[in-house]
Design a protein around this motif. Structure first.
Motif, PDB file in Angstrom:
ATOM      1  N   UNK A 156       0.826  -1.211   0.000  1.00  0.00           N
ATOM      2  CA  UNK A 156       0.000   0.000   0.000  1.00  0.00           C
ATOM      3  C   UNK A 156       0.861   1.262   0.000  1.00  0.00           C
ATOM      4  N   UNK A 157       1.943   1.245   0.779  1.00  0.00           N
ATOM      5  CA  UNK A 157       2.794   2.432   0.872  1.00  0.00           C
ATOM      6  C   UNK A 157       3.494   2.719  -0.444  1.00  0.00           C
ATOM      7  N   UNK A 158       4.016   1.680  -1.098  1.00  0.00           N
ATOM      8  CA  UNK A 158       4.678   1.884  -2.393  1.00  0.00           C
ATOM      9  C   UNK A 158       3.676   2.381  -3.428  1.00  0.00           C
ATOM     10  N   UNK A 159       2.486   1.773  -3.454  1.00  0.00           N
ATOM     11  CA  UNK A 159       1.454   2.188  -4.411  1.00  0.00           C
ATOM     12  C   UNK A 159       1.095   3.657  -4.215  1.00  0.00           C
ATOM     13  N   UNK A 160       0.942   4.064  -2.953  1.00  0.00           N
ATOM     14  CA  UNK A 160       0.616   5.461  -2.668  1.00  0.00           C
ATOM     15  C   UNK A 160       1.737   6.383  -3.137  1.00  0.00           C
ATOM     16  N   UNK A 161       2.977   5.991  -2.850  1.00  0.00           N
ATOM     17  CA  UNK A 161       4.114   6.849  -3.166  1.00  0.00           C
ATOM     18  C   UNK A 161       4.310   6.976  -4.680  1.00  0.00           C
ATOM     19  N   UNK A 162       4.098   5.880  -5.407  1.00  0.00           N
ATOM     20  CA  UNK A 162       4.194   5.931  -6.869  1.00  0.00           C
ATOM     21  C   UNK A 162       3.154   6.908  -7.420  1.00  0.00           C
ATOM     22  N   UNK A 163       1.938   6.800  -6.921  1.00  0.00           N
ATOM     23  CA  UNK A 163       0.861   7.693  -7.374  1.00  0.00           C
ATOM     24  C   UNK A 163       1.197   9.146  -7.041  1.00  0.00           C
ATOM     25  N   UNK A 164       1.746   9.379  -5.847  1.00  0.00           N
ATOM     26  CA  UNK A 164       2.117  10.751  -5.445  1.00  0.00           C
ATOM     27  C   UNK A 164       3.202  11.309  -6.353  1.00  0.00           C
ATOM     28  N   UNK A 165       4.203  10.483  -6.688  1.00  0.00           N
ATOM     29  CA  UNK A 165       5.284  10.926  -7.570  1.00  0.00           C
ATOM     30  C   UNK A 165       4.740  11.334  -8.937  1.00  0.00           C
ATOM     31  N   UNK A 166       3.897  10.485  -9.506  1.00  0.00           N
ATOM     32  CA  UNK A 166       3.380  10.750 -10.853  1.00  0.00           C
ATOM     33  C   UNK A 166       2.536  12.025 -10.869  1.00  0.00           C
ATOM     34  N   UNK A 167       1.678  12.186  -9.868  1.00  0.00           N
ATOM     35  CA  UNK A 167       0.834  13.390  -9.802  1.00  0.00           C
ATOM     36  C   UNK A 167       1.680  14.646  -9.650  1.00  0.00           C
ATOM     37  N   UNK A 168       2.742  14.558  -8.853  1.00  0.00           N
ATOM     38  CA  UNK A 168       3.620  15.715  -8.647  1.00  0.00           C
ATOM     39  C   UNK A 168       4.343  16.091  -9.932  1.00  0.00           C
ATOM     40  N   UNK A 169       4.852  15.074 -10.640  1.00  0.00           N
ATOM     41  CA  UNK A 169       5.565  15.311 -11.902  1.00  0.00           C
ATOM     42  C   UNK A 169       4.635  15.943 -12.931  1.00  0.00           C
ATOM     43  N   UNK A 170       3.421  15.378 -13.051  1.00  0.00           N
ATOM     44  CA  UNK A 170       2.490  15.862 -14.072  1.00  0.00           C
ATOM     45  C   UNK A 170       1.937  17.247 -13.732  1.00  0.00           C
ATOM     46  N   UNK A 171       2.010  17.613 -12.451  1.00  0.00           N
ATOM     47  CA  UNK A 171       1.581  18.962 -12.064  1.00  0.00           C
ATOM     48  C   UNK A 171       2.713  19.972 -12.251  1.00  0.00           C
ATOM     49  N   UNK A 172       3.882  19.489 -12.708  1.00  0.00           N
ATOM     50  CA  UNK A 172       5.006  20.374 -12.941  1.00  0.00           C
ATOM     51  C   UNK A 172       5.696  20.838 -11.674  1.00  0.00           C
ATOM     52  N   UNK A 173       5.475  20.132 -10.573  1.00  0.00           N
ATOM     53  CA  UNK A 173       6.064  20.515  -9.289  1.00  0.00           C
ATOM     54  C   UNK A 173       7.331  19.693  -9.030  1.00  0.00           C
ATOM     55  N   UNK A 174       8.274  20.237  -8.242  1.00  0.00           N
ATOM     56  CA  UNK A 174       9.518  19.491  -7.975  1.00  0.00           C
ATOM     57  C   UNK A 174       9.313  18.405  -6.919  1.00  0.00           C
TER      58      UNK A 174
END
Length: 476
Positions: A223-241
């Motif tokens: 669950x933690x890895x799945x959450x973190x992967x999703x957080x990374x992708x959303x951050x990247x696609x939002x153009x945030x560092x």
């Protein structure tokens, strides 16, 4: 845009030695706070460590089982850490000369193929004390301080949360099999840190990495890895560092939470531990240790498939722990019915253990008693339905199935004439069901058979009931 997930695991495993890594205090779990302690594991000034030889032996054994090469000349190092659970302000660990290097574990993918996950290193070190956060402040329990650990570091070869769980399951099964750790995650004997990043699919440049600390269950890891992967992708696609940082898993809210910015190796200011001698490991000692390694889980899995003709899935589940594998093998050999043995262990017995939070070695009944139960079923003495009740009594009392069956009068009724009377009675009382059957609703048969079994309190031989029901319903 498509992304590729990159995961590496750092697994901390408590070794099953009787005493701590640098002193003679017990490693026994539990005990009143600060009772398993001495000046060495409390980090008092002037105290001097001495390295437990068995810790080195266990680490070598783990390395050999994980296909590693052994470092023959090594040392211990100091790692500067300024946390309240580390009173010396450093941890005695290994840096440049880990005891084991360059190993691997193979996991099986969903398509049936295997994948090699490389192990970069295994090093030995001391555990920290335990911090207890209370309403009046933070308390420190030093019972765990100095308990010996191996840290097993994989390369970033894992590509999904499921692969990470598979790797950890395989690692746990190997370590418990060779006896270097009990790997009881609920007691903290096996803890896992996950390094997670994402990169553009097809790229060879890794993304910004975050570390998720101290997960102690397979479910939490996935669950933690799945959450973190999703957080990374959303951050990247939002153009945030993205920031390289250490996070923890909040199991209540199902999110990761920032703990601190990620330290780098130079932050730890490693240097050789001057209070301990160098490690000199010769080939003779390595070979002596190699001879103590038993049949490993994946080897046992293949043997079970060939010897007992059970499905690969069953063999994989049964060999996750050696206590379960040993229990299965004894029952299968005595009963001569490996598939029934597998079904009972993976079904009703696993359910009972989970509900009561126990391990198979805690069961009151023996492999011989389970084999006796299977024999009673196969002989037609009791039905499967009755056996499900008997197994609960066996769990509660430890009595043999034969004793329970005799005491409770549970012997299966195979009297055809007596069963026929009940079948006819049920059919006479269920005209609507007979009409539905004649309209092609064949499932009605199961319903009627269930009524007969209920009428006979589960004692009627189900094969005879099914045979008579099929014959008699056609006469109506």
């Amino acid at each position: 845009m498509e992304y590729e997930v990159v995961i590496g695991l750092e697994v901390h495993t408590e070794l099953s030695t009787e005493t701590k890594i640098y002193c003679g205090c017990t490693t026994e779990f539990g005990g009143q706070p600060n009772t398993h302690v001495c000046p060495v594991c409390m980090g008092l000034p002037g105290s001097l460590p001495h390295l437990n030889k068995e810790v080195v032996e266990y680490a070598i054994k783990a390395g050999l089982a994980l296909n590693c090469s052994i470092t023959k000349y090594g040392r211990m190092d100091r790692k500067s850490i300024f946390y309240p659970d580390c009173p010396k302000n450093y941890q005695i660990t290994q840096d440049e000369l880990p005891i084991c290097r360059d190993g691997f574990i193979e996991i099986e993918l969903e398509d049936g193929s295997t994948k090699k996950i490389e192990i970069e290193r295994i090093h030995i070190e001391e555990d920290a004390a335990k911090l207890l956060h209370t309403t009046v402040g933070t308390l420190v329990d030093f019972n765990r301080s100095g308990v010996p650990l191996t840290e097993i570091v994989s390369k970033p070869d894992l590509r999904s949360p499921k692969e990470a769980v598979q790797y950890l399951e395989r690692l746990k099964s190997i370590l418990t099999c060779i006896g270097v750790s009990d790997c009881k995650m609920e007691e903290g004997s096996l803890r896992c840190d996950a390094n997670v990043s994402v990169m553009k699919k097809g790229s060879d440049i890794f993304g910004v990495r975050t570390e998720i600390k101290n997960m102690n269950s397979f479910k939490a890891l996935e669950k933690a890895i799945s959450y973190e992967v999703d957080r990374h992708i959303k951050t990247i696609e939002a153009g945030e560092p993205l920031t390289q940082e250490t996070r923890r898993w909040d199991d209540t809210n199902n999110i990761t939470v920032v703990m601190r910015s990620k330290e780098y190796a130079n932050d730890y200011r490693y240097f050789p531990e001057g209070d301990l001698v160098t490690l000199n490991i010769d080939d003779e000692w390595i070979e002596e240790i190699r001879k103590t390694i038993p049949e490993l889980p994946y080897e046992k899995e293949q043997r079970f498939i060939q010897q007992f003709k059970i499905p690969k899935y069953d063999a994989g589940v049964l060999t996750l722990t050696m206590s379960m594998a040993d229990f299965f093998e004894k029952v299968a050999e005595i009963s001569g019915d490996a598939k029934s043995t597998s079904n009972w262990l993976m079904g009703d017995i696993s359910k009972i253990m989970k509900e009561n939070d126990i391990w198979i070695e805690d069961l009151k009944f023996t492999p011989e008693q389970l084999a006796e139960l299977i024999t009673l079923i196969n002989a037609g003495t009791i039905s499967n339905a009755i056996a499900k009740k008997v197994i609960v009594d066996m769990f509660n009392t430890g009595k043999s199935p034969k004793t329970i069956v005799e005491e409770k009068g549970l012997i299966q009724n195979s009297d055809t004439d007596a069963i026929l009377e009940v079948v006819k009675k049920v059919l006479d009382s269920n005209a609507k069901s007979i009409e539905d059957y004649k309209k092609g609703k064949n499932k009605v048969l199961g319903f009627l058979v269930g009524i007969v079994m209920k009428e006979t309190k589960g004692k009627a031989n189900p094969q005879i009931v099914n045979k008579l029901m099929n014959e008699e319903i056609k006469k109506y």
